[in-house]
Design an enzyme around this catalytic site. Structure first.
Site, PDB file in Angstrom:
ATOM      1  CG  ASP A   1      -2.073   0.959   1.111  1.00 26.47           C
ATOM      2  OD1 ASP A   1      -2.328   1.461  -0.009  1.00 26.47           O
ATOM      3  OD2 ASP A   1      -2.724   1.227   2.140  1.00 26.47           O
ATOM      4  N   GLY A   2       0.316   2.327  -0.595  1.00 22.78           N
ATOM      5  CA  GLY A   2       0.974   3.633  -0.527  1.00 22.78           C
ATOM      6  C   GLY A   2       1.583   4.125  -1.835  1.00 22.78           C
TER       7      GLY A   2
ATOM      8  N   GLY B   1       0.108   5.631  -4.305  1.00 23.36           N
ATOM      9  CA  GLY B   1      -0.434   6.957  -4.627  1.00 23.36           C
ATOM     10  C   GLY B   1       0.211   8.049  -3.790  1.00 23.36           C
TER      11      GLY B   1
ATOM     12  CG  HIS C   1      -0.499   2.344  -9.370  1.00 28.24           C
ATOM     13  ND1 HIS C   1      -0.686   1.956  -8.066  1.00 28.24           N
ATOM     14  CD2 HIS C   1      -1.574   3.124  -9.684  1.00 28.24           C
ATOM     15  CE1 HIS C   1      -1.829   2.474  -7.607  1.00 28.24           C
ATOM     16  NE2 HIS C   1      -2.376   3.187  -8.571  1.00 28.24           N
TER      17      HIS C   1
ATOM     18  CD  GLU D   1     -13.551  -4.627  -1.145  1.00 25.04           C
ATOM     19  OE1 GLU D   1     -12.373  -5.051  -1.175  1.00 25.04           O
ATOM     20  OE2 GLU D   1     -14.525  -5.391  -0.980  1.00 25.04           O
TER      21      GLU D   1
ATOM     22  NE  ARG E   1      -7.714   2.344  -5.406  1.00 27.01           N
ATOM     23  CZ  ARG E   1      -6.496   2.340  -4.914  1.00 27.01           C
ATOM     24  NH1 ARG E   1      -5.474   2.638  -5.689  1.00 27.01           N
ATOM     25  NH2 ARG E   1      -6.290   2.046  -3.646  1.00 27.01           N
TER      26      ARG E   1
ATOM     27  CG  LEU F   1       8.686 -16.770  -3.710  1.00 24.03           C
ATOM     28  CD1 LEU F   1       8.609 -16.807  -2.193  1.00 24.03           C
ATOM     29  CD2 LEU F   1       9.007 -15.352  -4.169  1.00 24.03           C
TER      30      LEU F   1
HETATM   31  C1  IPE Z   1      -5.534  -2.561  -0.158  1.00 27.86           C
HETATM   32  O1  IPE Z   1      -5.164  -1.251  -0.288  1.00 27.86           O
HETATM   33  C2  IPE Z   1      -5.527  -3.240  -1.501  1.00 27.86           C
HETATM   34  C3  IPE Z   1      -4.220  -3.386  -2.133  1.00 27.86           C
HETATM   35  C4  IPE Z   1      -3.077  -3.051  -1.617  1.00 27.86           C
HETATM   36  C5  IPE Z   1      -4.238  -3.983  -3.432  1.00 27.86           C
HETATM   37  P1  IPE Z   1      -6.240  -0.082  -0.466  1.00 27.86           P
HETATM   38  O2  IPE Z   1      -5.467   1.176  -0.571  1.00 27.86           O
HETATM   39  O3  IPE Z   1      -7.171  -0.409  -1.566  1.00 27.86           O
HETATM   40  O4  IPE Z   1      -7.048  -0.174   0.907  1.00 27.86           O
HETATM   41  P2  IPE Z   1      -7.825   0.947   1.705  1.00 27.86           P
HETATM   42  O5  IPE Z   1      -8.833   1.533   0.759  1.00 27.86           O
HETATM   43  O6  IPE Z   1      -6.818   1.961   2.132  1.00 27.86           O
HETATM   44  O7  IPE Z   1      -8.434   0.245   2.870  1.00 27.86           O
HETATM   45  C1  IPE Z   2      -1.573   0.354  -3.431  1.00 31.96           C
HETATM   46  O1  IPE Z   2      -1.352   1.727  -3.454  1.00 31.96           O
HETATM   47  C2  IPE Z   2      -1.865  -0.212  -4.792  1.00 31.96           C
HETATM   48  C3  IPE Z   2      -3.263  -0.595  -5.013  1.00 31.96           C
HETATM   49  C4  IPE Z   2      -4.208  -0.567  -4.126  1.00 31.96           C
HETATM   50  C5  IPE Z   2      -3.610  -1.054  -6.343  1.00 31.96           C
HETATM   51  P1  IPE Z   2      -2.542   2.771  -3.412  1.00 31.96           P
HETATM   52  O2  IPE Z   2      -2.963   3.076  -4.810  1.00 31.96           O
HETATM   53  O3  IPE Z   2      -3.627   2.300  -2.525  1.00 31.96           O
HETATM   54  O4  IPE Z   2      -1.815   4.046  -2.778  1.00 31.96           O
HETATM   55  P2  IPE Z   2      -2.428   5.044  -1.718  1.00 31.96           P
HETATM   56  O5  IPE Z   2      -2.956   4.235  -0.590  1.00 31.96           O
HETATM   57  O6  IPE Z   2      -3.502   5.808  -2.428  1.00 31.96           O
HETATM   58  O7  IPE Z   2      -1.275   5.894  -1.314  1.00 31.96           O
HETATM   59 MG    MG Z   3      -4.043   2.502  -0.554  1.00 26.52          MG
END
Ligand code: IPE
Ligand code: IPE
Ligand code: MG
Length: 242
Positions: free
Chosen positions: A22-23, A25, A39, A69, A73, A133
């Site tokens: 996550d993170g 964005g 990404h 979910e 987006r 792996l």
């Molecule tokens: C969880 O992250 C899904 C993935 C990493 C693929 P999200 O960014 O979608 O989750 P929320 O919305 O913060 O809970």
């Molecule tokens: C995780 O990063 C990748 C996916 C969920 C596909 P995010 O796209 O959720 O990045 P943030 O949480 O918005 O920073």
């Molecule tokens: Mg996220």
């Protein structure tokens, strides 16, 4: 505290690591880049880490790449992620001969584009007998959705008398999950400072050790992984017993 590689007990590595990547964005925002660049950077992190985890001798890794979910987006972002996925699958099909990674996709693939479904089948087949792996990539995956799909399959088998009501127990149920035959994760890592599961592996994480890391996924390095493993190795797992 910075953890060095030699502080890790390599005889006691977690057998199965689950990662919520996550993170992307927020990493992009921090660097004045677009979310799509985030990404892209995140997918490079995944490539590097899987290679290194294979070298390290980790047996199973399950990564959350796209949740049930995430369709909420903007279409442009979803399309970009599906494009990245196509590239990933193509690249791994091409290099499968020299890799020793076994790739399996978990989640409801029937909702993915037909060409992606085809590539997934090819990649799973050509890596099936690899001995390195075991990499599970969660795509259109949701823990609740997985449980419901498993229940539907059990329902079918009940109707066709392949299973009796009295036979339904935890070990039978697990055979119907996408993760059948793979041990539950020992360690879950989530990057980006969020402290929630976001519908990941709800059944399988029942007794997993949880580790949350502030770094955004594109910045997550092998050293961060060592840190997570080191902390995991300091814990005492109990599984409800004394
Ligand atoms: C969880 O992250 C899904 C993935 C990493 C693929 P999200 O960014 O979608 O989750 P929320 O919305 O913060 O809970
Ligand atoms: C995780 O990063 C990748 C996916 C969920 C596909 P995010 O796209 O959720 O990045 P943030 O949480 O918005 O920073
Ligand atoms: Mg996220």
């Amino acid at each position: 505290m910075k953890v060095e590689k030699n502080q890790i007990d390599f005889e006691n590595l977690p057998t199965h690591i689950a990662i919520i990547m996550d993170g992307n964005g927020r990493w992009a925002q921090k660097h004045n880049k677009t979310r799509t660049e985030g990404h892209e950077a995140g997918s490079k992190t995944l490539e590097n880490l899987t290679k290194e985890m294979d070298t390290l001798g980790i047996q199973y890794v399950t990564v959350y790449a796209f949740s049930t979910e995430n369709w909420k987006r903007p279409k442009a972002e979803v399309d970009f992620l599906m494009g990245l996925l196509r590239q990933y699958l193509k690249r791994h099909i091409r290099q499968a001969k020299r890799d020793n990674i076994k790739i399996r996709i978990i989640g409801d693939r029937s909702m993915l584009a037909k060409d992606i479904q085809k590539q997934i089948t090819v990649l799973e087949e050509i890596t099936e007998n690899k001995t390195g792996l075991g990499l599970q990539i969660a795509l259109n995956y949701g823990g609740r959705d997985e449980i419901i799909r498993s229940m539907q399959k059990i329902g079918e088998d009940l109707l066709h008398k392949k299973v009796m009501v009295e036979e339904i127990n935890e070990s039978l149920f697990e055979k119907y999950l996408d993760t059948a035959l793979i041990p539950d994760p020992d360690l879950l890592i989530r990057t980006s400072g969020e402290i929630r599961l976001s519908n990941f592996l709800l059944w399988q994480l029942a007794y997993t050790e949880l580790y949350f890391c502030e770094k955004y996924w594109p910045d997550f390095s092998m050293n961060d992984l060592y840190q997570a493993i080191y902390h995991f190795q300091q814990r005492k797992r109990r599984f409800g017993a004394l």
